[in-house]
Scaffold this active site. Structure first.
Site, short mmCIF file in Angstrom:
data_model
loop_
_atom_site.label_atom_id
_atom_site.label_comp_id
_atom_site.label_asym_id
_atom_site.label_seq_id
_atom_site.Cartn_x
_atom_site.Cartn_y
_atom_site.Cartn_z
N ASN A 394 0.87 -1.20 0.09
CA ASN A 394 0.03 0.00 0.02
C ASN A 394 0.88 1.24 -0.10
O ASN A 394 0.85 1.98 -1.00
CB ASN A 394 -1.10 0.04 1.07
CG ASN A 394 -2.09 1.08 0.95
OD1 ASN A 394 -1.90 1.95 0.28
ND2 ASN A 394 -3.24 0.45 1.65
N ASP A 395 1.33 1.71 1.06
CA ASP A 395 2.05 2.82 1.28
C ASP A 395 3.19 3.05 0.22
O ASP A 395 3.58 4.10 -0.06
CB ASP A 395 2.66 2.99 2.84
CG ASP A 395 1.55 3.11 3.77
OD1 ASP A 395 0.48 3.80 3.36
OD2 ASP A 395 1.66 2.24 5.03
#
Length: 467
Positions: A394-395
Site C-alpha cells: 500500500n504505502d
C-alpha cells in the site's frame, strides 16, 4: 580448561565466521551459506567460553547445561512454529532479550566483581564502571523499546503514533538526567545509582518508541538491532570476552548502517524517526477520500489482462505475507511465463514489517533470484510494462508521496506503479495503509481493484489462466 592464546585464536575464528555470515546474508544466493557460517561461529564461541570459564563444581555445570537446553529448546520450537508473517515481532522480541541479558550481566558484575576480574565489591575499576553503566543503560533502553515495538507489530498496541504532550521536552530532560546518573555512578560506584540508571533507561526506552508510527517500524527494528549490539559489546568489555565484543560491534554497526539505508529509502532523517510520529495527521484526509468511486474487477479480468500482456511487474507487500500468497503468486507467474509473458518482481526497501521481509517470502516460494529487483533497479521499467500487479503493498506504491506536500509520506521514494498500462491491485478493502494514509493509486483511471484475500484472489487468477 584451555590456554588464553588458544582461546583468543578460537574467538578470532568465530569473529571471522560472523563477518563471513554477514557477507553471505547480503544476497539471497549466499544466505543459506552465511547462516551456516554464523551458526558454526556461534558454536565455537560458546564452546570456547565454556572451556575458558569451566566451573569446578557439578551444580554450576548442571545450571549451564540446563540453561543451554532450555534456551536451545525454546529457540528450536520457535524456529519451527513461528509464521513468516510473525518474523518482525519475533526479531523485536529477540532484541528485547539481548537488552535484558545485558542488564543481568551488568548487575552480576556489580555484585560479584571478583568473579569477572574487575576489582572487589565497592572497589570496581573505573573503566569497568564505565562499561557497566553504558551496557546497562543501552540494554535497558533496548529491552523496553523492543517490547513496545513487539506490541505494535503484533497488534497488541495500535500501530498509529501515540503522541504524548511535550514528549520532546520530556525525552530531552530524561536523557540529560540519564547521562548525569551514568557519570555519578562511574564516579562513586554506588549501587543505587546503577539501579536508578536502569529504571530511567527502561522508562525512556518505552516512551521513545510509543510515539513512532507503524510505517516507521522497519527503521525501529533495525535501530533496536543496532542498540542490542552496542549493549552486548559494552558488556563484552566488562566480561573481557573478545567474541562478545566482536559480535556486538558487528551487530551494532550493521544495524546502524541498515537504519541509515531504511531512512534513506523513506526520505527521512534518523533523528526524525526517533523523535517524531509518522502519519499522525492523516486520518481525516483518508476518511474524506473513502467514498470516491473506484474501478472494480474480478479474477477473470485480471487473468485476461496479464495473459495478453508482454510484461508484468509484480509488487508484493505485507498483504501477501498475511495471506501467505507467495506460493500461489509463483504459480501464477509460472503460468504467465509459459504464455510468453516477461515477469519481474519489484521490492521496496521497506515493504513488509522488516528489511528483506518480501525477499525471504519469495525465496521461500522458490522465486528465481534473477527475477527480483530492488526499487532503484526497476522503477524506470514500469512505464514499459503492460501490467503492474500489486499484491498487498500500500504505502510503498502511493503516488501522493511524490505530489502531495501535506501528506506525511511526502518525499518517500515509492514504486512508480501508476506508470504501467494497467494496475491490478489486490486488497481486502479500502482501508488506509499502515501509515494511516489513503492510497491515491486506488482512484486512478488505469487501476483495477481486486477485493478479497490475496491468496484466494491469486488462486482464482491461476484457475482462470489454466482454462
Amino acid at each position: 580448561m584451555i590456554s588464553a592464546d588458544i582461546a583468543a585464536l578460537l574467538y578470532l575464528l568465530a569473529g571471522v565466521l560472523f563477518i563471513l555470515a554477514l557477507r553471505g546474508l547480503s544476497s539471497p544466493r549466499t544466505a543459506r551459506q552465511g547462516n551456516l557460517q554464523g551458526m558454526v561461529g556461534m558454536g565455537i564461541a560458546i564452546l570456547t567460553t565454556l572451556a575458558v570459564a569451566a566451573p569446578s563444581d557439578w551444580i554450576s555445570w548442571l545450571l549451564i547445561i540446563g540453561g543451554l537446553g532450555i534456551g536451545g529448546g525454546i529457540g528450536a520450537y520457535m524456529a519451527r512454529t513461528v509464521k513468516m508473517t510473525d518474523m518482525p515481532q519475533l526479531v523485536a522480541a529477540f532484541h528485547s532479550l539481548v537488552g535484558l541479558a545485558a542488564v543481568f550481566v551488568a548487575a552480576a558484575a556489580l555484585y560479584a566483581p571478583e568473579a569477572f576480574g574487575i576489582g572487589a565489591v565497592g572497589a570496581i575499576h573505573p573503566q569497568a564502571l564505565v562499561e557497566m553503566s553504558l551496557g546497562v543503560a543501552i540494554g535497558a533502553f533496548t529491552f523496553t523499546g523492543s517490547v513496545i515495538a513487539f506490541a505494535k507489530l503484533n497488534g497488541n498496541m495500535s500501530g498509529k503514533p501515540i503522541i504524548l504532550p511535550a514528549r520532546h521536552a520530556i525525552h530531552i530532560a530524561m536523557g540529560l538526567v540519564l547521562i548525569g546518573l551514568v557519570w555519578a555512578f562511574v564516579v562513586t560506584g554506588n549501587p543505587w545509582l546503577f539501579w536508578l540508571t536502569t529504571i530511567l533507561a527502561l522508562v525512556l526506552g518505552g516512551l521513545m518508541i510509543i510515539p513512532i508510527g507503524g510505517a516507521d517500524m522497519p527503521v525501529v527494528v533495525s535501530m533496536l538491532n543496532s542498540y542490542s549490539g552496542w549493549a552486548a559489546a559494552g558488556i563484552g568489555f566488562t566480561l573481557g570476552n573478545t567474541a562478545l565484543i566482536i559480535t556486538g560491534a558487528l551487530v551494532g554497526s550493521s544495524g546502524a548502517i541498515l537504519s541509515y539505508i531504511m531512512c534513506k529509502a523513506m526520505n527521512r532523517s534518523f533523528i526524525s524517526v526517533i523523535l517524531g510520529g509518522f502519519g499522525a495527521d492523516s486520518s481525516a484526509a483518508a476518511a474524506a477520500e473513502d467514498d470516491r468511486p473506484v474501478k472494480q474487477g474480478a479474477a477473470e479480468d485480471a487473468a485476461f489482462l496479464m495473459k495478453n500482456a508482454g510484461k508484468v511487474i509484480i509488487v508484493p507487500g505485507y498483504g501477501m505475507a498475511v495471506a501467505q500468497a507467495q506460493h500461489a503468486l509463483r504459480e501464477m507467474a509460472d503460468l504467465l511465463k509459459k504464455e510468453g509473458v516477461t515477469v519481474k518482481y519489484a521490492i521496496h526497501p521497506v515493504a513488509g514489517r522488516m528489511p528483506g521481509h518480501m525477499n525471504v517470502l519469495l525465496a521461500e516460494a522458490n522465486v528465481p533470484y534473477d527475477e527480483v529487483f530492488e526499487l532503484e533497479d526497476i522503477n524506470s521499467e514500469f512505464a514499459q510494462s503492460d501490467v503492474a500487479f500489486v499484491i498487498g503493498a500500500n504505502d510503498v506504491t502511493n503516488p501522493a508521496a511524490k505530489t502531495d506536500k501535506t501528506s506525511p509520506i511526502y518525499g518517500m521514494p515509492v514504486l512508480n506503479v501508476e506508470d504501467a498500462g494497467t494496475v491490478l491491485f489486490i486488497k481486502r478493502g479500502m482501508a488506509a495503509g499502515y501509515a494511516g494514509v489513503q492510497n491515491e493509486l486506488f482512484f486512478r483511471d488505469n487501476t483495477m481493484m481486486l477485493f478479497g484475500d490475496a491468496k484466494k484472489v491469486t488462486e482464482d487468477i491461476v484457475k482462470s489462466l489454466g482454462h
